[in-house]
Enzyme design. Structure first.
Site, PDB file in Angstrom:
ATOM      1  CE1 TYR A  53      10.587  -1.112 -44.623  1.00 18.99           C
ATOM      2  CE2 TYR A  53       9.137  -0.687 -42.753  1.00 18.99           C
ATOM      3  CZ  TYR A  53      10.056  -1.494 -43.402  1.00 18.99           C
ATOM      4  OH  TYR A  53      10.427  -2.691 -42.834  1.00 18.99           O
ATOM      5  CB  SER A 216       7.628 -12.361 -43.866  1.00 18.66           C
ATOM      6  OG  SER A 216       6.871 -12.920 -44.918  1.00 18.66           O
ATOM      7  CG  LEU A 218       0.382 -14.097 -42.080  1.00 17.92           C
ATOM      8  CD1 LEU A 218      -0.942 -13.525 -42.584  1.00 17.92           C
ATOM      9  CD2 LEU A 218       0.139 -15.221 -41.082  1.00 17.92           C
ATOM     10  N   GLY A 220       4.545 -14.068 -46.783  1.00 14.40           N
ATOM     11  CA  GLY A 220       4.014 -13.467 -48.005  1.00 14.40           C
ATOM     12  C   GLY A 220       2.591 -13.877 -48.323  1.00 14.40           C
ATOM     13  N   GLY A 221       1.840 -14.282 -47.299  1.00 13.22           N
ATOM     14  CA  GLY A 221       0.456 -14.693 -47.498  1.00 13.22           C
ATOM     15  C   GLY A 221       0.269 -16.187 -47.653  1.00 13.22           C
ATOM     16  CG  LEU A 222       2.748 -20.448 -48.573  1.00 15.75           C
ATOM     17  CD1 LEU A 222       2.190 -20.672 -49.970  1.00 15.75           C
ATOM     18  CD2 LEU A 222       4.194 -20.938 -48.497  1.00 15.75           C
ATOM     19  CG  LEU A 223       2.476 -19.774 -43.519  1.00 16.14           C
ATOM     20  CD1 LEU A 223       3.452 -19.441 -42.399  1.00 16.14           C
ATOM     21  CD2 LEU A 223       2.318 -21.281 -43.646  1.00 16.14           C
ATOM     22  N   GLY A 224      -1.720 -17.714 -44.916  1.00 18.22           N
ATOM     23  CA  GLY A 224      -2.938 -16.983 -44.586  1.00 18.22           C
ATOM     24  C   GLY A 224      -4.209 -17.557 -45.165  1.00 18.22           C
TER      25      GLY A 224
END
Length: 330
Positions: A53, A216, A218, A220-224
């Site tokens: 990271y 993940s 969410l 990649g943000g799709l569920l946010g």
């Protein structure tokens, strides 16, 4: 904050896991330290990172940020269950120099010492294999791990991105060798929109006593709440979420999801996290906040109680594969 045991171990961990992948690339050191302080204040004690990271030329930077935070003292290290990972090439981008990546005994030894130095600690609570190494037998891997445990450099071992059969293989070989309890956790891609882990990974983890740590959550943000954000603030989705919304069927599915949660007065991202906390075998999802506000939202999610009506509605929108092995037998 609620706590649970990590798999079959006696180690008690929070039901939310602080993911640190954004520390360095997207969140500077001062803000990263503030987020870790806020996580402790909220009762989150399991922190997840990886040696790679920081990415690119800055590989290892995230571990350094965490190490500098530990160095501030005041019991920070003792309060944290620290999890990091080994596998990736830590050199410059391009092919790795021989034996400078993956899970050979020589690389595991080199990688753990380097992580300990960056993290400014003398032990790692959960040392995780970031990926399957098809070239290295588990007999060799476990021999290397046994030495590190005996030296006090690591306490437990987990996996990440392992298929079910590799979880079984790793722990069967560990049992035959003796001297190690084998894998105690598995990090996998698992969320409402991506439920393939329920086919074999989650059942294998439950069978062998591994805690499941979804990454993940969410997607990649799709569920946010991406569509809601488009409408209200003009913020368009990017990355994985944008690619998914380009498909009309997926966009209609996410629209139904957001409308359902709107009727229940729940934020989409918080519902997605709360749903994972209802799933069998799940220890806690990894949340990777870039800001203190995002961390606060995740903490609210850990306190949500989803009604049976809402859970049924979510299953109708995002149907899982069903019980294993029936799901792929008929």
């Amino acid at each position: 904050m609620k706590y649970t045991q990590l798999g079959r171990t006696g180690l008690k961990v929070s039901r939310l896991v602080l993911g640190t992948m954004n520390f360095g690339p997207q969140t500077d050191e001062a803000d990263s330290h503030a987020i870790m302080d806020a996580a402790l204040d909220a009762g989150i004690n399991l922190f997840d990172t990886a040696n790679v990271y920081g990415w690119g030329e800055n590989k290892g930077r995230t571990e350094e940020i965490i190490g500098n935070w530990f160095a501030q003292g005041e019991g920070r290290r003792d309060k944290v269950v620290l999890a990091t990972k080994v596998y990736g090439n830590m050199g410059a981008d391009g092919p790795a120099w021989p034996n400078h990546d993956k899970l050979s005994a020589v690389n595991i030894r080199r990688a753990v010492d380097a992580s300990l130095k960056r993290l400014q600690t003398d032990y790692i609570d959960v040392y995780q294999f970031h990926h399957v190494d098809r070239a290295t037998p588990f007999e060799e891997i476990w021999q290397a791990i046994d030495v590190l445990v005996q030296q006090g450099k690591i306490l437990y071992v987990g996996s990440s991105n392992f298929p079910g059969y590799k979880i079984a293989q790793a722990n069967e070989i560990a049992a035959r060798r003796g001297g190690t309890i084998g894998l105690v956790s598995e990090q996998c891609l698992y969320n409402l929109a991506e439920r393939r882990a329920e086919m074999e990974v989650v059942p294998a983890a439950q069978e062998y006593g591994l805690g499941v740590i979804p990454w993940s959550p969410l997607h990649g943000g799709l569920l946010g709440g991406v569509i809601k954000k488009e409408v209200e603030g003009g913020r368009r989705a990017s990355g994985r979420a944008a690619d998914a919304l380009a498909d009309p069927g997926t966009r209609a599915q996410i629209q139904s999801y957001e409308e359902l949660l709107g009727k229940h007065g729940i934020e989409p991202g918080e519902a997605a996290l709360a749903w994972l906390l209802t799933r069998p075998g799940v220890t806690g999802p990894i949340v990777g906040p870039r800001t203190a506000e995002q961390l606060a939202s995740a903490v609210r999610a850990s306190e949500l109680e989803l009604s049976e009506e809402l859970l049924t509605g979510l299953d109708e929108i995002f149907p899982g594969p069903g019980p294993s092995p029936e799901a792929f037998a008929w």
